[in-house]
Design a protein around this motif. Structure first.
Motif, short mmCIF file in Angstrom:
data_model
loop_
_atom_site.label_atom_id
_atom_site.label_comp_id
_atom_site.label_asym_id
_atom_site.label_seq_id
_atom_site.Cartn_x
_atom_site.Cartn_y
_atom_site.Cartn_z
N ASN A 15 18.76 -5.30 5.23
CA ASN A 15 18.43 -3.92 4.89
C ASN A 15 18.35 -3.87 3.37
OD1 ASN A 15 18.96 -2.92 7.69
ND2 ASN A 15 21.00 -3.67 7.18
N ILE A 16 17.17 -3.69 2.83
CA ILE A 16 16.94 -3.81 1.39
C ILE A 16 16.43 -2.50 0.82
CG2 ILE A 16 15.65 -5.03 -0.41
CD1 ILE A 16 15.49 -7.42 1.58
N VAL A 17 17.12 -2.00 -0.21
CA VAL A 17 16.66 -0.81 -0.92
C VAL A 17 16.03 -1.26 -2.23
CG1 VAL A 17 17.33 1.35 -2.03
CG2 VAL A 17 18.43 0.67 0.10
N VAL A 18 14.78 -0.83 -2.44
CA VAL A 18 14.07 -1.07 -3.70
C VAL A 18 14.01 0.27 -4.42
CG1 VAL A 18 11.93 -1.87 -4.77
CG2 VAL A 18 12.69 -2.88 -2.60
N TYR A 19 14.39 0.27 -5.70
CA TYR A 19 14.47 1.51 -6.46
C TYR A 19 13.27 1.69 -7.39
CZ TYR A 19 19.30 1.51 -4.89
OH TYR A 19 20.43 1.51 -4.11
N SER A 20 12.89 2.94 -7.61
CA SER A 20 11.83 3.27 -8.56
C SER A 20 12.33 2.97 -9.97
CB SER A 20 11.44 4.74 -8.44
OG SER A 20 12.50 5.57 -8.86
N PRO A 21 11.42 2.84 -10.94
CA PRO A 21 11.85 2.57 -12.32
C PRO A 21 12.84 3.61 -12.86
CG PRO A 21 9.51 2.18 -12.12
CD PRO A 21 9.96 2.79 -10.82
N GLY A 22 12.70 4.87 -12.50
CA GLY A 22 13.62 5.89 -12.97
C GLY A 22 14.91 5.97 -12.19
N GLY A 23 14.98 5.32 -11.02
CA GLY A 23 16.19 5.30 -10.22
C GLY A 23 16.44 6.54 -9.39
N ARG A 24 15.48 7.47 -9.34
CA ARG A 24 15.68 8.70 -8.57
C ARG A 24 15.08 8.61 -7.16
NH1 ARG A 24 18.46 12.11 -10.83
NH2 ARG A 24 17.97 13.75 -9.33
N LYS A 25 14.24 7.60 -6.94
CA LYS A 25 13.63 7.38 -5.62
C LYS A 25 13.90 5.95 -5.20
CE LYS A 25 9.29 8.46 -6.45
NZ LYS A 25 7.89 8.86 -6.27
N GLY A 26 13.74 5.71 -3.91
CA GLY A 26 13.90 4.37 -3.39
C GLY A 26 13.21 4.25 -2.05
N LYS A 65 0.81 -1.23 0.00
CA LYS A 65 0.00 0.00 0.00
C LYS A 65 0.83 1.27 0.00
CE LYS A 65 -4.20 -1.62 2.26
NZ LYS A 65 -5.01 -1.52 3.48
N TYR A 66 1.89 1.31 0.80
CA TYR A 66 2.60 2.56 1.01
C TYR A 66 3.94 2.65 0.29
CZ TYR A 66 -0.95 2.76 4.60
OH TYR A 66 -2.15 2.75 5.24
N ASP A 67 4.71 1.58 0.34
CA ASP A 67 6.07 1.66 -0.17
C ASP A 67 6.17 1.41 -1.68
OD1 ASP A 67 6.95 2.20 2.46
OD2 ASP A 67 6.81 0.06 2.90
N LEU A 68 5.54 0.35 -2.15
CA LEU A 68 5.58 0.11 -3.59
C LEU A 68 4.85 1.20 -4.36
CD1 LEU A 68 5.13 -3.78 -3.91
CD2 LEU A 68 7.24 -2.42 -3.76
N SER A 69 3.71 1.64 -3.83
CA SER A 69 2.96 2.69 -4.53
C SER A 69 3.76 4.00 -4.57
CB SER A 69 1.59 2.91 -3.90
OG SER A 69 1.71 3.37 -2.58
N TYR A 70 4.52 4.29 -3.51
CA TYR A 70 5.38 5.48 -3.49
C TYR A 70 6.39 5.44 -4.64
CZ TYR A 70 9.32 8.38 -2.10
OH TYR A 70 10.36 9.28 -2.09
N HIS A 124 15.66 9.66 -1.66
CA HIS A 124 15.68 10.56 -2.81
C HIS A 124 17.13 10.73 -3.23
CE1 HIS A 124 11.68 11.59 -1.32
NE2 HIS A 124 12.26 11.69 -0.13
N ARG A 125 17.37 10.62 -4.54
CA ARG A 125 18.73 10.77 -5.05
C ARG A 125 18.96 12.21 -5.50
NH1 ARG A 125 21.31 8.35 -10.42
NH2 ARG A 125 19.34 9.18 -11.11
N HIS A 126 20.09 12.77 -5.10
CA HIS A 126 20.52 14.11 -5.49
C HIS A 126 21.92 13.95 -6.06
CE1 HIS A 126 17.18 15.50 -3.00
NE2 HIS A 126 17.64 14.69 -2.07
N GLY A 127 22.03 13.82 -7.37
CA GLY A 127 23.34 13.54 -7.99
C GLY A 127 23.77 12.13 -7.61
N SER A 128 24.90 12.02 -6.92
CA SER A 128 25.38 10.69 -6.50
C SER A 128 25.07 10.40 -5.04
CB SER A 128 26.89 10.60 -6.73
OG SER A 128 27.56 11.55 -5.92
N LYS A 129 24.41 11.31 -4.37
CA LYS A 129 24.09 11.13 -2.94
C LYS A 129 22.60 10.87 -2.74
CE LYS A 129 27.84 14.00 -1.23
NZ LYS A 129 28.71 12.97 -0.78
N TRP A 130 22.30 10.17 -1.65
CA TRP A 130 20.93 9.84 -1.29
C TRP A 130 20.58 10.51 0.04
CZ3 TRP A 130 17.41 7.03 -4.12
CH2 TRP A 130 17.91 6.39 -5.27
N SER A 131 19.32 10.89 0.16
CA SER A 131 18.81 11.40 1.43
C SER A 131 17.57 10.60 1.81
CB SER A 131 18.47 12.89 1.32
OG SER A 131 17.43 13.09 0.39
#
Length: 195
Positions: A111-122, A77-82, A145-152
């Motif tokens: 600890n698993i990071v799932v990325y959005s199709p565009g790779g700018r969110k996770g 509901k929350y994470d995949l839809s985001y 959220h990706r900002h250049g090569s860094k994530w926040s």
């Protein structure tokens, strides 16, 4: 000396000599076209090969952990839809087992990071292994959220200090192997907090 200079000047302006020189150095149109086609197709071909290679190397425990996370209603509901994803889609993931620096002691947690199709969110998700070989999906996630090569990070439990630690962790993790995984719900080996 004058004869040498005059001879060089004549050769430099002789159009026939210049034309012959260019003809000898130029490639045939067929060879040129073939090289252009190969250069255009090379990035696409290597990308397909890399995706197949990484997809084929998915660690079995990672696959089970992702399946248990995807089975959890709150993740759907929350994470995949985001991320703009749904059950059954393919996604890139990265993971590390163990404690995240500055976040406390959790030695066996995936600890698993799932990325959005565009790779700018996770989304950073947590799967805790149990004694029966399955996983318990932990009711906590961080939006990335990706900002250049860094994530926040934001959204999850904690505050600024926690978000900063997660941003550092995910930025370091982004330099490691990634895996292409189908987001298919796991089976009876899966548990979820709050469900």
């Amino acid at each position: 000396m004058r004869k040498l200079i005059a001879s060089a000047a004549r050769r430099g302006t002789d159009k026939e000599t210049v034309r012959r020189s260019l003809d000898q150095r130029s490639m045939s149109p067929v060879v040129m076209a073939s090289l252009i086609v190969m250069l255009c197709l090379l990035p696409a071909w290597t990308g397909v090969q890399a995706a197949k290679t990484e997809k084929g190397k998915v660690p079995p425990r990672l696959k089970v952990a992702v399946g248990c996370l995807v089975k959890a209603d709150f993740v759907q509901k929350y994470d995949l839809s985001y991320l703009g994803l749904k059950v059954g889609d393919w996604a890139w993931v990265r993971y590390e087992v163990g404690s995240i620096p500055e976040m406390g002691d959790a030695p066996g947690v995936f600890n698993i990071v799932v990325y959005s199709p565009g790779g700018r969110k996770g989304v950073l998700l947590f799967a805790d292994p149990d004694e029966s070989g399955g996983f318990n999906a932990i009711l906590n996630a961080y939006h990335l959220h990706r900002h250049g090569s860094k994530w926040s990070a934001d959204y999850g439990n904690g505050g600024y200090v926690m978000y900063e630690a997660i941003g550092k962790f995910v930025t370091e993790l982004s330099h490691r192997s990634r895996y292409r995984i189908r987001l298919a719900p796991g089976g009876n080996e899966c548990r979820a907090e709050g469900e």
